[in-house]
Structure formats: structure tokens, C-alpha cells
Design a protein around this motif. Structure first.
Motif, PDB file in Angstrom:
ATOM      1  N   GLU A 109       0.770  -0.990   0.090  1.00  8.95           N
ATOM      2  CA  GLU A 109       0.046  -0.135  -0.108  1.00  8.95           C
ATOM      3  C   GLU A 109       0.955   1.122   0.008  1.00  8.95           C
ATOM      4  O   GLU A 109       0.462   2.441  -0.683  1.00  8.95           O
ATOM      5  CB  GLU A 109      -0.994   0.002   1.023  1.00  8.95           C
ATOM      6  CG  GLU A 109      -1.977  -1.233   1.204  1.00  8.95           C
ATOM      7  CD  GLU A 109      -3.267  -0.980   0.575  1.00  8.95           C
ATOM      8  OE1 GLU A 109      -3.591   0.316   0.478  1.00  8.95           O
ATOM      9  OE2 GLU A 109      -4.176  -1.522   0.568  1.00  8.95           O
ATOM     10  N   ARG A 110       2.153   1.371   0.681  1.00  6.47           N
ATOM     11  CA  ARG A 110       2.894   2.365   0.793  1.00  6.47           C
ATOM     12  C   ARG A 110       3.363   2.863  -0.606  1.00  6.47           C
ATOM     13  O   ARG A 110       3.563   3.910  -0.906  1.00  6.47           O
ATOM     14  CB  ARG A 110       3.943   2.120   1.961  1.00  6.47           C
ATOM     15  CG  ARG A 110       4.700   3.489   2.116  1.00  6.47           C
ATOM     16  CD  ARG A 110       5.666   3.227   3.342  1.00  6.47           C
ATOM     17  NE  ARG A 110       6.768   3.925   3.070  1.00  6.47           N
ATOM     18  CZ  ARG A 110       7.991   3.560   3.831  1.00  6.47           C
ATOM     19  NH1 ARG A 110       8.011   2.597   4.531  1.00  6.47           N
ATOM     20  NH2 ARG A 110       9.004   4.259   3.613  1.00  6.47           N
ATOM     21  N   ALA A 111       3.835   1.766  -1.404  1.00  7.64           N
ATOM     22  CA  ALA A 111       4.719   2.001  -2.527  1.00  7.64           C
ATOM     23  C   ALA A 111       3.414   2.628  -3.416  1.00  7.64           C
ATOM     24  O   ALA A 111       3.851   3.550  -4.427  1.00  7.64           O
ATOM     25  CB  ALA A 111       4.997   0.755  -3.149  1.00  7.64           C
ATOM     26  N   GLY A 112       2.270   2.264  -3.390  1.00  4.23           N
ATOM     27  CA  GLY A 112       1.273   2.727  -4.287  1.00  4.23           C
ATOM     28  C   GLY A 112       0.901   4.295  -4.150  1.00  4.23           C
ATOM     29  O   GLY A 112       0.914   5.150  -4.849  1.00  4.23           O
ATOM     30  N   ALA A 113       0.840   4.664  -2.912  1.00  8.30           N
ATOM     31  CA  ALA A 113       0.842   5.861  -2.367  1.00  8.30           C
ATOM     32  C   ALA A 113       1.918   6.774  -2.857  1.00  8.30           C
ATOM     33  O   ALA A 113       1.691   7.851  -3.103  1.00  8.30           O
ATOM     34  CB  ALA A 113       0.312   5.864  -0.850  1.00  8.30           C
ATOM     35  N   GLU A 114       3.244   6.303  -2.277  1.00 12.41           N
ATOM     36  CA  GLU A 114       4.262   7.136  -2.798  1.00 12.41           C
ATOM     37  C   GLU A 114       4.429   7.208  -4.529  1.00 12.41           C
ATOM     38  O   GLU A 114       4.801   8.315  -4.998  1.00 12.41           O
ATOM     39  CB  GLU A 114       5.512   6.486  -2.253  1.00 12.41           C
ATOM     40  CG  GLU A 114       5.683   6.535  -0.667  1.00 12.41           C
ATOM     41  CD  GLU A 114       6.881   5.742  -0.105  1.00 12.41           C
ATOM     42  OE1 GLU A 114       7.643   5.294  -0.875  1.00 12.41           O
ATOM     43  OE2 GLU A 114       6.762   5.917   1.045  1.00 12.41           O
ATOM     44  N   MET A 115       4.054   6.264  -5.097  1.00 14.01           N
ATOM     45  CA  MET A 115       4.157   6.501  -6.606  1.00 14.01           C
ATOM     46  C   MET A 115       3.038   7.485  -6.855  1.00 14.01           C
ATOM     47  O   MET A 115       3.427   8.256  -7.973  1.00 14.01           O
ATOM     48  CB  MET A 115       3.991   5.021  -7.393  1.00 14.01           C
ATOM     49  CG  MET A 115       5.074   4.306  -7.239  1.00 14.01           C
ATOM     50  SD  MET A 115       6.249   4.550  -8.218  1.00 14.01           S
ATOM     51  CE  MET A 115       7.421   3.204  -8.295  1.00 14.01           C
ATOM     52  N   SER A 116       2.138   7.310  -6.403  1.00 18.18           N
ATOM     53  CA  SER A 116       0.714   8.212  -6.965  1.00 18.18           C
ATOM     54  C   SER A 116       1.179   9.623  -6.712  1.00 18.18           C
ATOM     55  O   SER A 116       1.043  10.721  -7.629  1.00 18.18           O
ATOM     56  CB  SER A 116      -0.217   8.165  -6.200  1.00 18.18           C
ATOM     57  OG  SER A 116      -1.541   8.841  -6.614  1.00 18.18           O
ATOM     58  N   ALA A 153       1.848  12.075 -10.207  1.00 16.72           N
ATOM     59  CA  ALA A 153       1.072  13.368  -9.892  1.00 16.72           C
ATOM     60  C   ALA A 153       2.014  14.365 -10.246  1.00 16.72           C
ATOM     61  O   ALA A 153       1.752  15.270 -11.100  1.00 16.72           O
ATOM     62  CB  ALA A 153       0.641  13.636  -8.426  1.00 16.72           C
ATOM     63  N   ARG A 154       3.321  14.419 -10.135  1.00 15.26           N
ATOM     64  CA  ARG A 154       4.361  15.127 -10.573  1.00 15.26           C
ATOM     65  C   ARG A 154       4.278  15.337 -12.133  1.00 15.26           C
ATOM     66  O   ARG A 154       4.512  16.145 -12.708  1.00 15.26           O
ATOM     67  CB  ARG A 154       5.668  15.066  -9.875  1.00 15.26           C
ATOM     68  CG  ARG A 154       5.696  15.136  -8.366  1.00 15.26           C
ATOM     69  CD  ARG A 154       7.084  15.071  -7.683  1.00 15.26           C
ATOM     70  NE  ARG A 154       8.001  15.781  -8.690  1.00 15.26           N
ATOM     71  CZ  ARG A 154       8.547  16.906  -8.330  1.00 15.26           C
ATOM     72  NH1 ARG A 154       8.016  17.837  -7.494  1.00 15.26           N
ATOM     73  NH2 ARG A 154       9.363  17.325  -8.890  1.00 15.26           N
ATOM     74  N   ARG A 155       4.429  14.123 -12.647  1.00 15.20           N
ATOM     75  CA  ARG A 155       4.614  14.153 -14.096  1.00 15.20           C
ATOM     76  C   ARG A 155       3.345  14.585 -14.622  1.00 15.20           C
ATOM     77  O   ARG A 155       3.418  15.355 -15.822  1.00 15.20           O
ATOM     78  CB  ARG A 155       4.694  12.402 -14.496  1.00 15.20           C
ATOM     79  CG  ARG A 155       6.234  12.028 -14.253  1.00 15.20           C
ATOM     80  CD  ARG A 155       6.048  10.604 -14.757  1.00 15.20           C
ATOM     81  NE  ARG A 155       5.367  10.343 -16.085  1.00 15.20           N
ATOM     82  CZ  ARG A 155       6.059   9.989 -17.339  1.00 15.20           C
ATOM     83  NH1 ARG A 155       7.295   9.726 -17.383  1.00 15.20           N
ATOM     84  NH2 ARG A 155       5.325   9.618 -18.338  1.00 15.20           N
ATOM     85  N   PRO A 202       8.429  13.866 -17.692  1.00 18.24           N
ATOM     86  CA  PRO A 202       7.225  13.863 -18.271  1.00 18.24           C
ATOM     87  C   PRO A 202       7.428  13.920 -19.865  1.00 18.24           C
ATOM     88  O   PRO A 202       8.313  14.038 -20.324  1.00 18.24           O
ATOM     89  CB  PRO A 202       6.564  15.207 -17.746  1.00 18.24           C
ATOM     90  CG  PRO A 202       7.814  16.017 -17.436  1.00 18.24           C
ATOM     91  CD  PRO A 202       8.785  15.150 -16.982  1.00 18.24           C
ATOM     92  N   GLY A 203       6.194  13.604 -20.494  1.00 18.49           N
ATOM     93  CA  GLY A 203       6.111  13.467 -22.037  1.00 18.49           C
ATOM     94  C   GLY A 203       6.369  11.952 -22.590  1.00 18.49           C
ATOM     95  O   GLY A 203       5.846  11.870 -23.842  1.00 18.49           O
ATOM     96  N   ARG A 204       6.926  11.174 -22.050  1.00 21.56           N
ATOM     97  CA  ARG A 204       7.090   9.705 -22.368  1.00 21.56           C
ATOM     98  C   ARG A 204       5.695   8.978 -21.635  1.00 21.56           C
ATOM     99  O   ARG A 204       5.488   9.036 -20.685  1.00 21.56           O
ATOM    100  CB  ARG A 204       8.295   9.200 -21.984  1.00 21.56           C
ATOM    101  CG  ARG A 204       8.800   8.089 -22.764  1.00 21.56           C
ATOM    102  CD  ARG A 204      10.297   7.741 -22.506  1.00 21.56           C
ATOM    103  NE  ARG A 204      10.525   6.375 -22.428  1.00 21.56           N
ATOM    104  CZ  ARG A 204      11.507   5.820 -22.034  1.00 21.56           C
ATOM    105  NH1 ARG A 204      12.645   6.566 -21.285  1.00 21.56           N
ATOM    106  NH2 ARG A 204      11.725   4.542 -22.042  1.00 21.56           N
ATOM    107  N   THR A 205       5.226   8.018 -22.433  1.00 17.67           N
ATOM    108  CA  THR A 205       4.501   7.160 -21.900  1.00 17.67           C
ATOM    109  C   THR A 205       4.998   6.318 -20.576  1.00 17.67           C
ATOM    110  O   THR A 205       6.025   5.731 -20.788  1.00 17.67           O
ATOM    111  CB  THR A 205       3.873   6.193 -22.880  1.00 17.67           C
ATOM    112  OG1 THR A 205       3.058   6.994 -23.980  1.00 17.67           O
ATOM    113  CG2 THR A 205       2.816   5.110 -22.547  1.00 17.67           C
ATOM    114  N   LEU A 206       4.362   6.226 -19.679  1.00 12.82           N
ATOM    115  CA  LEU A 206       4.721   5.491 -18.504  1.00 12.82           C
ATOM    116  C   LEU A 206       3.861   4.321 -18.272  1.00 12.82           C
ATOM    117  O   LEU A 206       2.647   4.265 -18.342  1.00 12.82           O
ATOM    118  CB  LEU A 206       4.724   6.289 -17.174  1.00 12.82           C
ATOM    119  CG  LEU A 206       4.860   5.765 -15.817  1.00 12.82           C
ATOM    120  CD1 LEU A 206       6.342   5.599 -15.876  1.00 12.82           C
ATOM    121  CD2 LEU A 206       4.620   6.889 -14.835  1.00 12.82           C
ATOM    122  N   ILE A 207       4.556   2.933 -18.241  1.00 14.45           N
ATOM    123  CA  ILE A 207       3.864   1.994 -17.635  1.00 14.45           C
ATOM    124  C   ILE A 207       4.127   1.619 -16.148  1.00 14.45           C
ATOM    125  O   ILE A 207       5.503   1.689 -15.927  1.00 14.45           O
ATOM    126  CB  ILE A 207       4.427   0.746 -18.685  1.00 14.45           C
ATOM    127  CG1 ILE A 207       3.853   1.014 -20.185  1.00 14.45           C
ATOM    128  CG2 ILE A 207       3.759  -0.507 -17.908  1.00 14.45           C
ATOM    129  CD1 ILE A 207       4.051  -0.226 -20.798  1.00 14.45           C
TER     130      ILE A 207
END
Length: 172
Positions: A55-62, A67-69, A95-100
Motif C-alpha cells: 500500500e505504501r508503494a502505491g501511495a508514494e508512486m501516486s 502526480a508530478r508528471r 514527463p512526456g514519455r508514456t509510462l507503464i
């Protein structure tokens, strides 16, 4: 059809599902088949802060990556050093490149209308076999612990219902 149209404009693809379902294999195939400039692939396996970190990884990535990108800024995320069992290097994503974003809990990391969500699942028997075989014994003592937090995530967020694309891997 909706998923195809959204995928053509998507800047983010999230691949979520339980351990051993085939998320990494699908992400690798998607990167190889992507037309034009290959997307950036971020694996949550590289970012979970330990065996209790789903759960922590998801929140941090978000917050720090997605959000920053979305605001046109460089995103970032922290690797987890599994050998030393501690935080590792900070990675940057322009930013600008597709992210998976691929991994258990990827939909929590990508709460965006511009994202295409891919849910992949397999039988409990098949995915446990695959996950434990893949990590040559390293995952074995943590399987039940990880599975409990995975099931909590699923109960809390119902990720399969949020998917644009759902895939089911058949038992061999």
C-alpha cells in the motif's frame, strides 16, 4: 473499443493483479511492441518498501511519480534495496514519455483519468507456483504475509472493477 481509444491517447498504463499472474511478462511484451518511442517501465517490485510495503508503494508512486508528471514536472520514486532491506537510490522520470506502472497495487499508484488500467489474474494455484518458482526460494517465507496485504488491498479498492482491460491466464 473504449479501451483502444483510451490507449491511443493514454500517457500512463497501469498493469495490476496478484503475484504470479503474469504482469511482468505482459509489461515486457507491451514495451517491446509499443509503436514509436518505447514507454518507460516502472516495476513496483523495485519500489515496495519491504514485505509490508504494498500500500505504501502505491501511495508514494501516486504522489511523487504520477502526480508530478501530470503537472509537467519530473517524477521520482525510491528503489528498495532488497538485499540490505533498506531504501535505495532515487530514480527520476521525465514527463512526456508514456509510462507503464506494473505490479501489485498499480491501480493505487495511478489514479488518473488518462491512464489505461489492465487487470490480469490467474488461479491461486498457478500464480503461487509461478511466484515461488520465479524467486528461487526468496519469496517462500513471505508468501502468506504478502498475500494477506494483497487481499486487503483488493477488499478495500476492488481494483478489478476499475480495469479498462481484464485478462485471465488459463492454467496450463
Amino acid at each position: 473499443m473504449l479501451a483502444r481509444v483510451r490507449a491511443e491517447r493514454a500517457r500512463i498504463v497501469a498493469i495490476d493483479g496478484p503475484s504470479g499472474s503474469g504482469k511482468s511478462t505482459l509489461a515486457d511484451a507491451l514495451v517491446r511492441a509499443w509503436p514509436g518511442h518505447a514507454p518507460e517501465l516502472v516495476r513496483l517490485d523495485d519500489a515496495y518498501p519491504g514485505w509490508n510495503g504494498l500500500e505504501r508503494a502505491g501511495a508514494e508512486m501516486s504522489h511523487a511519480l504520477v502526480a508530478r508528471r501530470a503537472r509537467g514536472k519530473a517524477g521520482r520514486w525510491r528503489r528498495w534495496d532488497w538485499v540490505a532491506d533498506r531504501a535505495g537510490a532515487i530514480e527520476h522520470s521525465l514527463p512526456g514519455r508514456t509510462l507503464i506502472v506494473e505490479g501489485c497495487g498499480a491501480f493505487a499508484a495511478v489514479e488518473s483519468g488518462d491512464a489505461v488500467g489492465v487487470w490480469i489474474e490467474a488461479s491461486d494455484r498457478l500464480r503461487k507456483h509461478r511466484a515461488l518458482a520465479r524467486d528461487a526460494g526468496g519469496f517462500d517465507p513471505y508468501w502468506d504475509q504478502w498475500e494477506r496485504q494483497w487481499r486487503r488491498y483488493v477488499a478495500r479498492t476492488a481494483p478489478a472493477r476499475r480495469a479498462d482491460v481484464r485478462l485471465r491466464v488459463a492454467d496450463a
